[in-house]
Structures are given as structure tokens and as C-alpha cells.
Scaffold this motif. Sequence first.
Motif, PDB file in Angstrom:
ATOM      1  N   GLU A  89     -30.483  35.135  22.771  1.00 32.80           N
ATOM      2  CA  GLU A  89     -30.285  35.268  21.430  1.00 32.80           C
ATOM      3  C   GLU A  89     -29.249  34.371  20.751  1.00 32.80           C
ATOM      4  OE1 GLU A  89     -31.971  37.699  19.331  1.00 32.80           O
ATOM      5  OE2 GLU A  89     -33.299  38.002  20.696  1.00 32.80           O
ATOM      6  N   ARG A  90     -28.260  34.142  21.557  1.00 33.54           N
ATOM      7  CA  ARG A  90     -27.205  33.348  20.819  1.00 33.54           C
ATOM      8  C   ARG A  90     -27.183  31.976  21.004  1.00 33.54           C
ATOM      9  NH1 ARG A  90     -21.421  36.478  21.406  1.00 33.54           N
ATOM     10  NH2 ARG A  90     -20.974  34.922  19.742  1.00 33.54           N
ATOM     11  N   THR A  92     -29.145  28.419  18.813  1.00 33.69           N
ATOM     12  CA  THR A  92     -29.709  27.723  17.917  1.00 33.69           C
ATOM     13  C   THR A  92     -31.050  27.321  18.067  1.00 33.69           C
ATOM     14  OG1 THR A  92     -28.899  25.544  18.286  1.00 33.69           O
ATOM     15  CG2 THR A  92     -27.460  26.734  17.051  1.00 33.69           C
ATOM     16  N   ARG A 134     -30.641  27.114  12.618  1.00 37.30           N
ATOM     17  CA  ARG A 134     -30.374  28.439  12.363  1.00 37.30           C
ATOM     18  C   ARG A 134     -30.274  29.206  13.788  1.00 37.30           C
ATOM     19  NH1 ARG A 134     -34.458  30.740   8.455  1.00 37.30           N
ATOM     20  NH2 ARG A 134     -34.206  32.463   9.821  1.00 37.30           N
ATOM     21  N   GLU A 135     -29.684  30.317  13.965  1.00 41.97           N
ATOM     22  CA  GLU A 135     -29.412  31.140  15.182  1.00 41.97           C
ATOM     23  C   GLU A 135     -30.892  31.755  15.581  1.00 41.97           C
ATOM     24  OE1 GLU A 135     -26.253  33.611  15.515  1.00 41.97           O
ATOM     25  OE2 GLU A 135     -24.680  31.936  15.223  1.00 41.97           O
ATOM     26  N   THR A 138     -31.957  35.256  14.129  1.00 42.36           N
ATOM     27  CA  THR A 138     -32.342  35.385  12.855  1.00 42.36           C
ATOM     28  C   THR A 138     -33.722  34.869  12.436  1.00 42.36           C
ATOM     29  OG1 THR A 138     -31.551  33.173  12.214  1.00 42.36           O
ATOM     30  CG2 THR A 138     -29.934  34.678  11.913  1.00 42.36           C
ATOM     31  N   SER A 140     -37.993  34.883  12.760  1.00 38.29           N
ATOM     32  CA  SER A 140     -39.052  35.509  12.825  1.00 38.29           C
ATOM     33  C   SER A 140     -39.782  35.402  14.033  1.00 38.29           C
ATOM     34  CB  SER A 140     -40.016  35.548  11.613  1.00 38.29           C
ATOM     35  OG  SER A 140     -40.813  34.201  11.734  1.00 38.29           O
TER      36      SER A 140
END
Length: 253
Positions: A89-90, A92, A134-135, A138, A140
Amino acid sequence: MKIEAQNLTYSVRGKTLLSDVSFVVEPGETLALVGPNGSGKSTLMRLLAGLARPVSGKVVIAGHPVSHLSRRQIAQRIAIVEQHADTAERVTARSVVELGRTPWLSALRPWRAEDTRQVDKALQTVEMADMAHREWATLSGGERQRLHIARALAQQPGLLLLDEPTNHLDIHHQLSILSCVRILKVTTVMALHDLNQAMACDRVAVLSKGQLVSLGPPEQALSLETVSEVFGVKAQWGFSAGGTERFLSYHLD
């Protein structure tokens, strides 16, 4: 890059998921795999990628049995986007795509301008360049899917394997990704649910209950009889508004 599936059979706990499947995909060709859920499409994709070993038979890519290649050698030749691909998740969006360059990096071959160029090109191809910073958390589902495809493109593989590549994508990006795949100079095998999307490929392979039941040009492989028998629907041919393109329509008997 040419790939050959030679008499592939695969079983799990005594259950046969794939039985004696053979075909050849020529360099630059796009092959669609279609079939009902549980027909063996994802299993076949994993065998082609060297992620699973067949009980019998073998996969040969550019004259080399995949079972004889190291993981690094496979990654330099084959890129796969699986149906349930995941990423930490963390990170870019750009970092995800940069992972596609890993097979080409080493202590003697560090990151170069060419690597940056390939990552930029892949992001632009899937229309994600403006979201590069963007991370991951975040984004979709559709945006993540496009990045998984970009990571595969950044690998510059000779063989691109896509398992349901249009999952989670809106209609615009479905058409965009499929159009991109068609113009790439790379051998591609795609598992698809939409039979009309498969119609745009060079050839179609139809799987049913782990067996290859039809293989050939789209209109031949997806004959009305085959579609009816394999998918349990009533099928018929239709034509686009301009009358230039054929498409399949189907409904329950």
C-alpha cells in the motif's frame, strides 16, 4: 517471441484442472483464451509464466523450456498480470511501474536513463502519467489495474500474459488497453470473458473443463455451435451500425 504449450496437464490433489493442452503462439501474435469460469484459463496462464509446473508436458519459449530458465531469465522474457495481482500500500504509482525494470538491473547494470524512459512510456500508454506520484492506497481498482499493466509493459517482455486485463476498468479504458495491446510488437496471450473483445485478437483458444476444444481465427473458433455448447447460451451473429464489423450476441435458451 514464440511460445509453445506442449501437452500440458495440471492437477491439484488428484483433480485435473488442465488436460493435454497444446498450441503455438507465433512472434507478435495475440491469442485470446476464453471459457467459462473454472475452465482452466488462469491455470494455463500460470503454467505459461512458469509460476506453476505441469504434471506432464512443457512450455517452450523462443526454443527454451521454461523449466530450464532461472526466475531472472523468465522475468526478462515474460511479464504476467494476474487477475488478483496485489501491491504494497505505501508506495507511489510510479514506484509500482519501476518494479518492472527489476529483471534488467544488477550491481553491474544500475538504473539508467533508458529505465526512466521505459517507465515514462508505460505510464503514458495506460494514461496514468498524471497520477505517477499518487499513493497506491488512494487509487481505485481500475487505476491499480492499469498500473499493473504498465509495470508489465515496463519489463519490455517478449511475451505478455494478461489474465482478465479489463477487470475493474470502465469502457473507455477497456478499449484503450485492448487497442494498446493490439499495436504492441510483443507476443500476447490474454484470458478474456467478453467474447467480442476476443474477436479483435488474431486467434482464439476456447477452453472447457480443462480441455482445449477450439482454436483458430475468431469467427472459426467462436462458431455458434461452439459458443452454444461451451457457454450454454443461444448465440447469433450481428453487424455493427455501418455493417462493417460482426459481433456475437447471446442469450439463454
